[in-house]
Design a protein around this motif. Sequence first.
Motif, short mmCIF file in Angstrom:
data_model
loop_
_atom_site.label_atom_id
_atom_site.label_comp_id
_atom_site.label_asym_id
_atom_site.label_seq_id
_atom_site.Cartn_x
_atom_site.Cartn_y
_atom_site.Cartn_z
N ASN A 224 0.93 -1.46 0.11
CA ASN A 224 -0.10 0.00 -0.14
C ASN A 224 1.09 1.31 0.22
O ASN A 224 0.48 2.56 1.18
CB ASN A 224 -0.73 -0.25 1.17
N ASP A 225 1.99 1.51 -0.71
CA ASP A 225 3.32 2.44 -1.17
C ASP A 225 3.49 2.23 0.55
O ASP A 225 4.57 3.79 0.29
CB ASP A 225 2.16 3.85 -1.77
N ALA A 226 3.60 1.49 1.02
CA ALA A 226 4.36 1.58 2.25
C ALA A 226 6.63 1.88 1.65
O ALA A 226 6.81 1.86 2.19
CB ALA A 226 3.87 1.36 3.21
N GLY A 227 6.41 0.39 0.93
CA GLY A 227 7.72 0.06 0.18
C GLY A 227 7.97 0.70 -0.63
O GLY A 227 6.96 0.89 -1.69
N TYR A 364 11.03 0.95 2.80
CA TYR A 364 9.65 1.14 3.67
C TYR A 364 9.96 1.38 5.18
O TYR A 364 10.54 1.94 5.63
CB TYR A 364 9.72 -0.41 4.32
N ASP A 365 8.76 1.84 4.54
CA ASP A 365 8.51 3.03 5.73
C ASP A 365 7.41 2.30 7.23
O ASP A 365 6.51 1.42 7.03
CB ASP A 365 6.78 3.79 5.51
N PHE A 366 8.46 2.03 8.13
CA PHE A 366 7.99 1.48 9.32
C PHE A 366 6.65 2.12 10.19
O PHE A 366 6.67 1.28 11.04
CB PHE A 366 9.19 1.29 10.04
N SER A 367 7.04 3.36 9.83
CA SER A 367 6.07 4.44 10.62
C SER A 367 5.57 5.89 9.88
O SER A 367 6.78 6.13 8.71
CB SER A 367 5.85 4.51 11.73
N THR A 371 11.53 5.46 7.95
CA THR A 371 11.62 4.90 7.08
C THR A 371 13.49 4.66 6.63
O THR A 371 14.04 4.46 7.54
CB THR A 371 11.59 5.52 5.91
N GLY A 372 12.92 2.64 6.52
CA GLY A 372 14.18 2.38 6.47
C GLY A 372 14.31 1.63 4.68
O GLY A 372 13.45 1.80 3.88
N TYR A 373 16.11 1.23 4.66
CA TYR A 373 15.95 1.17 2.99
C TYR A 373 17.70 0.75 3.28
O TYR A 373 17.54 0.55 4.63
CB TYR A 373 16.48 2.50 1.76
N VAL A 374 17.66 -0.36 1.98
CA VAL A 374 18.94 -1.08 2.20
C VAL A 374 18.90 -0.94 0.45
O VAL A 374 18.05 -1.24 -0.39
CB VAL A 374 18.90 -2.40 2.03
#
Length: 1002
Positions: A224-227, A364-367, A371-374
């Motif tokens: 849902n667009d979080a990632g 990915y938007d955890f909240s 946001t975290g990324y690799v």
Amino acid sequence: MRKVACLLLCTVATGAIAAPAMAQEQAAPAAQSPSADAAIDDAAVKEIIVTGSRIVRDGYTAPTPVTVATTEDLLKSTPSSIPDALNKLPQFSNSLSPSKSANNFSNNPIHGNVLNLRSLGIPNNNPKGPLRTLILFDGLRVSPTTYVGTVDTNVLPQLLMQRVDVVTGGASAAWGSDAVAGVVNFVLDKKFTGIKGVAQAGISQRGDAANQRIGVAYGTSFANDAGHILLSGEYNNNEGLIRSKRAIGRQGLTYVGSVVGCTPPAGQPATVCNPGGTSNPYVLRPDVRISAVAPNGRITGSSVTGNPFVGRVINNDGSTRPFNTGTAVGTAGFQIGGDGYDIPPNTHAVAPYKTYQTFGRASYDFSPDITGYVQGGWSRSELRYITQQNVLIPPGGAVNIYKGNPFLPAAIDATLPTASDFITVGQASAGQPSPVANERTDYWMATAGLNGTFGGFSWNASYSHGDSVHKLANSGLYDYKKLYAAADVVTNPANGQPTCRVLLNPAVAAQYTGCVPINILRGNPAATTPAGYAYATGTSRYRAKMKQDSWVAGFNGAVFDLPAGPVDIAFGVEYRRQSLDLVSNANPADLAGSTAAETAAIRANYFAGLRGVPASSLYYWLTNVGEANGKLNVKEAYGEIAVPILKDTPFFRELSVNGAIRVTDYSTSGTVTTWKAGGTWKPVDDLLLRGTYSHDIRAPNLFELFAGAQSGIGIVNDVRNAAGTYGSGLNINANSVTSGNPNLKPEVSNTYTFGGVVTPSFMPGFSLAVDYYHIKVKKLIETLTAQQIVTNCLNAGGTGAEECALIERASPTTFPSLVRIVPANIAFLKTSGIDIDASYRTNVGNGALAVRLYANYLQKFQAQQYTGAPISNYDGKNVIISNPAGFPRWRGNLTVDYSNGPFGVTVSEQYIHKMTLDIPGGPVPIAFVDNKVDAVWYTDLSFRFTVPHGNGNIELFTTVNNLFDKKPPLIGSTIPGVNLPTNIAVYDFIGRAFTTGVRFKF
């Protein structure tokens, strides 16, 4: 200007300290700072965050000048690659690339696409390439891809690049070491959604220099667009170009002294008669050759005084004839025509290369606040090019042929009274195969990070790893140990056949198992004795592994409000560690001990049983790369503040200042502090004035600190030996060895810029930025050339000077057998000029017109190679060196793009101002009979036709580079055949070339 700088410093002295974080502010209206996008609709223009300490659009509102170029615009006129397109901008000059580097030698890995801002990496003929331009990939420092510390930008993924930001001023306080000239940040399109790709092919009008490019990229959201996920893969291939493919590459054009038998006028020093001296000015002549040897072979000496064959040329049938001295010139040791040799034109003008690139990213938007990324990528860059021929050149490279050698003609053998007597033979291009270099760089990078907001602050934290393995294999080189074994031939008493003399010595025979005799007395040894030639040649190899680990954490945000707006601060810490491991099968240090006696013992063991081995012989002809091993770590803390002083008042629509500071601790060279202060003033809406002052550094890299001995060779004029073996002023090849220096300290630079930006309200879509810059770098890490070391020793009377201790001679009156070169903090440079960046976008008829002008005026470029040396002026000069360089007063690039419906056309005009020829850095001025180089214009033309398809489009394009097939100016070298006779760093020598292909995006 110093008062202005002091005022700015005092203004920010009470504030917090600065950082490389990208602070945020509301974007200005498009009419005041036009977007770099091709869109005309102001409503569609979005805020973009540009590399630096503030949010800007096109760099028009930054205190530090920033050039923003979209990849779409760059590739319209230069579809080969983004770095190739950047090198047409005037901010970049004397960069290195497969088409801008001399390919005769493979000792230094300078053949990738290495960007050079302001030419700060090239003064004093630095062989390592540009080292003062910091390369970032989406705000992260790119680890070195070569052992000398440079970054080959061909390894970066290009399809997912959104734009390139170029900070054209000192930026060490923001980004750390290496940003003396500025920063080049390749910015990723992190939110790309869909699929896009390219397939293209190009070729020159003459049917060579072919190239191909293919790539595809994909982006999609999930959850849902979080990632969001990004993937790309690309392949590039350039087939290269041999120098002989161009007429100018076959003419042997070389600068030589114009006066034969020059005599100094009364009262003038002898140096006025040196080649290029005021009484013996350089002139360009064709078919120039070096007189030392003939291609097939020449007898250059003998153990028997007065041997009648010395000086004669060896024919293919073993007979001899007198040496044809051709036409004399004013350079001793050179001649026009006749016998003699040069570097043949079968070496590469453009090194063939291939690149492979893959990249992936997931975020990915955890909240809403985190946001975290690799992300990670792998790339491979491969180059394959022909290096300089195998030659046997006296005094250190010729071969002794002893009495009794069965290949020795009877008439010559009869002139040698005893078994220990010999003749010395030199040989050049007798038809033997050319050595070939294969370079490969495997590079991968990986990053994991988090970013978010907390209490009104933005924060980020990341870990990055970069890993590069650079390998070289230079095959077909003379292996000196095997060569001297194979050339010392006797008759085997057991069977009456020729054999290697060492095979009859039981004490050493095991070291030379497989030795086959080689015959250099009848022309091409690869034809007369192919097995012997194969035994006498081998492959010099090295492998360099570079690693970098980096941890970064930063915060930025507004701390409180003033009447003019919020006060923004940013701060953070960084930790970085690097390592270098360079191994080689031809490490010169392995043949040297700590004392002369130890060195003699080591060499005697390695060359056991051989006779006639020159004292300067190493492992291979030309390519002997020393090993290096070292590591360092860097701890950094930084801070930034941006303070609005006034806003929306008469004559002060805006007044703001900012400051930055960074404290850095290097495990190798200690603690340094860099800082920067800047400010902007907008007296009226249509005018912005800005200025900065910065204190920057470049720390020595691992190779400069810990490099092992690297071998080299070059022509040296040793005028000291007026009474010696070689006579006064003879040009002879001298061997050199260069090594690192662990005592190096950081280079120190001070930069100030000031200028203004005009965005007239009566002309929407137009912006003009004009900025003055002044850069001075002290404690520059440089090395003297072998010639400079010899000359400085001479000027000191031949003894006593530090340089004299770096020269090895068999006796006080003989030519140098070896010159040792060590880097030191001995140089300085100073440059200043004006940058112009103008853009205009408007509607014309039913279409859109976009015009962009980049221009640079070079006011000054001075360099001093060491304390006490003359200050060299490079500005306006076309510099003749092995890797030539050019410093035109004016450079410009004008692009005009017009699109109407599916059709689009782009015309790009590149201008290079006229220059004069020079070789700065010598003890006396250099003179030419004609030193003028005319201005050059290059025109690129591109057409495109866009076909809508579903939710995307397909674009067909054709580009013609160098539309009018402008020929490069004729500029020779002072060494026959070393390069194409033009300035390969500045001018196009491919000629008219075509690229056609398709781009798609859905």
